[in-house]
Design a protein around this motif. Structure first.
Motif, PDB file in Angstrom:
ATOM      1  N   ARG A   8      -9.874   0.384  -1.061  1.00  0.00           N
ATOM      2  CA  ARG A   8      -8.766  -0.281  -1.754  1.00  0.00           C
ATOM      3  C   ARG A   8      -8.226  -1.460  -0.949  1.00  0.00           C
ATOM      4  N   GLU A  64      -2.043   2.770   7.738  1.00  0.00           N
ATOM      5  CA  GLU A  64      -1.422   4.025   7.280  1.00  0.00           C
ATOM      6  C   GLU A  64      -2.416   5.182   7.389  1.00  0.00           C
ATOM      7  N   ASP A  65      -3.693   4.841   7.279  1.00  0.00           N
ATOM      8  CA  ASP A  65      -4.728   5.878   7.295  1.00  0.00           C
ATOM      9  C   ASP A  65      -4.982   6.453   8.687  1.00  0.00           C
ATOM     10  N   PHE A 107       0.835  -1.204   0.000  1.00  0.00           N
ATOM     11  CA  PHE A 107       0.000   0.000   0.000  1.00  0.00           C
ATOM     12  C   PHE A 107       0.864   1.246   0.000  1.00  0.00           C
ATOM     13  N   LYS A 108       0.674   2.047  -1.039  1.00  0.00           N
ATOM     14  CA  LYS A 108       1.443   3.283  -1.232  1.00  0.00           C
ATOM     15  C   LYS A 108       0.528   4.487  -0.995  1.00  0.00           C
ATOM     16  N   VAL A 109       1.065   5.669  -1.260  1.00  0.00           N
ATOM     17  CA  VAL A 109       0.230   6.877  -1.190  1.00  0.00           C
ATOM     18  C   VAL A 109      -0.982   6.661  -2.105  1.00  0.00           C
ATOM     19  N   PRO A 110      -2.190   6.880  -1.593  1.00  0.00           N
ATOM     20  CA  PRO A 110      -3.386   6.591  -2.404  1.00  0.00           C
ATOM     21  C   PRO A 110      -3.409   7.396  -3.708  1.00  0.00           C
ATOM     22  N   VAL A 137       0.432   7.891   9.116  1.00  0.00           N
ATOM     23  CA  VAL A 137       1.046   9.015   8.398  1.00  0.00           C
ATOM     24  C   VAL A 137       0.057  10.174   8.252  1.00  0.00           C
ATOM     25  N   THR A 138      -1.190   9.830   7.990  1.00  0.00           N
ATOM     26  CA  THR A 138      -2.220  10.859   7.812  1.00  0.00           C
ATOM     27  C   THR A 138      -2.403  11.687   9.089  1.00  0.00           C
ATOM     28  N   ARG A 185       2.447  -2.586   4.609  1.00  0.00           N
ATOM     29  CA  ARG A 185       1.652  -1.403   4.945  1.00  0.00           C
ATOM     30  C   ARG A 185       0.185  -1.777   4.712  1.00  0.00           C
TER      31      ARG A 185
HETATM   32  P1  AMP Z   1       7.277   2.448   0.775  1.00  0.00           P
HETATM   33  O1  AMP Z   1       6.556   1.469   1.641  1.00  0.00           O
HETATM   34  O2  AMP Z   1       8.656   2.766   1.252  1.00  0.00           O
HETATM   35  O3  AMP Z   1       7.234   2.082  -0.665  1.00  0.00           O
HETATM   36  O4  AMP Z   1       6.508   3.845   0.897  1.00  0.00           O
HETATM   37  C1  AMP Z   1       5.143   3.943   0.699  1.00  0.00           C
HETATM   38  C2  AMP Z   1       4.702   5.306   1.176  1.00  0.00           C
HETATM   39  O5  AMP Z   1       3.297   5.389   1.003  1.00  0.00           O
HETATM   40  C3  AMP Z   1       4.994   5.566   2.628  1.00  0.00           C
HETATM   41  O6  AMP Z   1       5.577   6.822   2.792  1.00  0.00           O
HETATM   42  C4  AMP Z   1       3.617   5.518   3.264  1.00  0.00           C
HETATM   43  O7  AMP Z   1       3.514   6.325   4.407  1.00  0.00           O
HETATM   44  C5  AMP Z   1       2.745   5.996   2.129  1.00  0.00           C
HETATM   45  N1  AMP Z   1       1.354   5.561   2.320  1.00  0.00           N
HETATM   46  C6  AMP Z   1       0.878   4.313   2.321  1.00  0.00           C
HETATM   47  N2  AMP Z   1      -0.446   4.294   2.564  1.00  0.00           N
HETATM   48  C7  AMP Z   1      -0.811   5.581   2.725  1.00  0.00           C
HETATM   49  C8  AMP Z   1      -2.042   6.229   3.021  1.00  0.00           C
HETATM   50  N3  AMP Z   1      -3.174   5.528   3.172  1.00  0.00           N
HETATM   51  N4  AMP Z   1      -2.062   7.581   3.113  1.00  0.00           N
HETATM   52  C9  AMP Z   1      -0.931   8.273   2.937  1.00  0.00           C
HETATM   53  N5  AMP Z   1       0.273   7.746   2.670  1.00  0.00           N
HETATM   54  C10 AMP Z   1       0.336   6.407   2.570  1.00  0.00           C
END
Ligand code: AMP
Ligand code: MG
Length: 266
Positions: free
Chosen positions: A106, A126-127, A91-94, A130-131, A122
């Motif tokens: 998702r 994450e929601d 799971f990455k940045v949406p 980081v949020t 992840r």
């Molecule tokens: P990586 O795991 O190093 O490939 O990085 C993935 C990035 O996506 C990380 O910085 C996470 O904090 C970010 N990320 C994953 N899911 C979310 C989310 N739901 N909202 C914001 N950022 C997210």
């Protein structure tokens, strides 16, 4: 080594300061690796039973700070399973599309089907991490999301999915070392993300957000705080917990509708 000591008891609040990052279970690295290899063989056998049974599924949630060892766990522990029965979701940045839906949309789509082991590298957490740290949501929203998460996980468990959630707990010193390695070793440059330093600078805010997330430990979907400064011990503990869980799920080979002794192959 008693994996139970790393499980967060439901309803108990967590202070991460009280949880170890550098346990070794009283084992040497070589002993630990040997034991892990043995357990991984058993794990692969139980995974095959899960796959053959085709009724239950196992969902593994991996959460950690940057360089906490999520990718290493996928490679060294889950890599021992038959990939045919594993679904790994990163799971990455949406995306814009994902953001146009509720935050679980998702995630639900990636839930493992019967017979599968699902791995969230992840996750929906994450929601509320980081949020929250970056101020994209307020505390009220975070609280509501934690409730939605508990209900979502209850839905999955009611539908035949066992859930294990691992927080890979590294110390600030260990993270520094690992990030430094990514700068020093040219074959690791690609893993370095300058954004990781920004997250590192917000260490305490992440700690608080993680502590709230770890409050969603339930009997059916427990969190484990895995001491992760030693990669080999992290692998050993997670392997042990996965094996215990699969044995407890006790998947059965399906009954066949023919008598194998009556079948003649010409
Ligand atoms: P990586 O795991 O190093 O490939 O990085 C993935 C990035 O996506 C990380 O910085 C996470 O904090 C970010 N990320 C994953 N899911 C979310 C989310 N739901 N909202 C914001 N950022 C997210
Ligand atoms: Mg990263």
């Amino acid at each position: 080594m008693n994996p139970d000591q790393y499980r967060v008891k439901p309803g108990k609040s967590v202070r991460l300061k009280d949880w170890h990052t550098d346990d070794d279970g009283g084992l040497s690295k070589d002993e630990g690796k040997e034991l892990t290899d043995e357990l991984l063989e058993g794990l692969a056998e139980w995974q095959e039973r899960l796959f053959a049974e085709n009724k239950q599924s196992l969902l593994i949630v991996l959460q950690a700070r940057d360089a906490g060892g999520k990718d290493g766990t996928v490679k060294h522990v889950l890599g021992a399973l038959n990939p045919n029965g594993v679904r790994i979701s990163n799971f990455k940045v949406p995306t814009d599309e994902e953001r146009a839906h509720d935050f679980l949309w998702r995630v639900h789509a990636q839930a493992p089907r019967a017979g599968q082991v699902g791995v969230f590298n992840r996750s929906h957490y994450e929601d509320v991490l980081v949020t929250r740290v970056d101020g994209l949501i307020d505390n009220k929203t975070a609280k509501a999301r934690l409730k939605h998460i508990e209900n979502f996980e209850a839905l999955l468990t009611d539908s035949g999915t066992r859930i294990l959630k691992f927080y890979l707990h590294v110390s600030p010193d260990e993270q520094r070392q690992r990030l430094q390695d990514r700068l020093t070793d040219p074959s690791k440059h690609w893993k370095f993300n300058p954004g990781d330093l920004e997250a590192r600078a917000k260490w305490d805010a992440y700690t608080e957000a993680y502590e709230a997330a770890l409050g969603t430990s339930t009997a059916a979907a427990p969190w484990y705080v895995i001491p992760a400064d030693r990669k080999w011990y992290r692998n050993l503990l997670i392997t042990r917990i996965l094996l215990n869980t699969l044995k407890d799920m006790d998947p059965q080979y399906p009954h066949v509708s023919f008598d194998p002794l009556e079948v003649e192959i010409k």
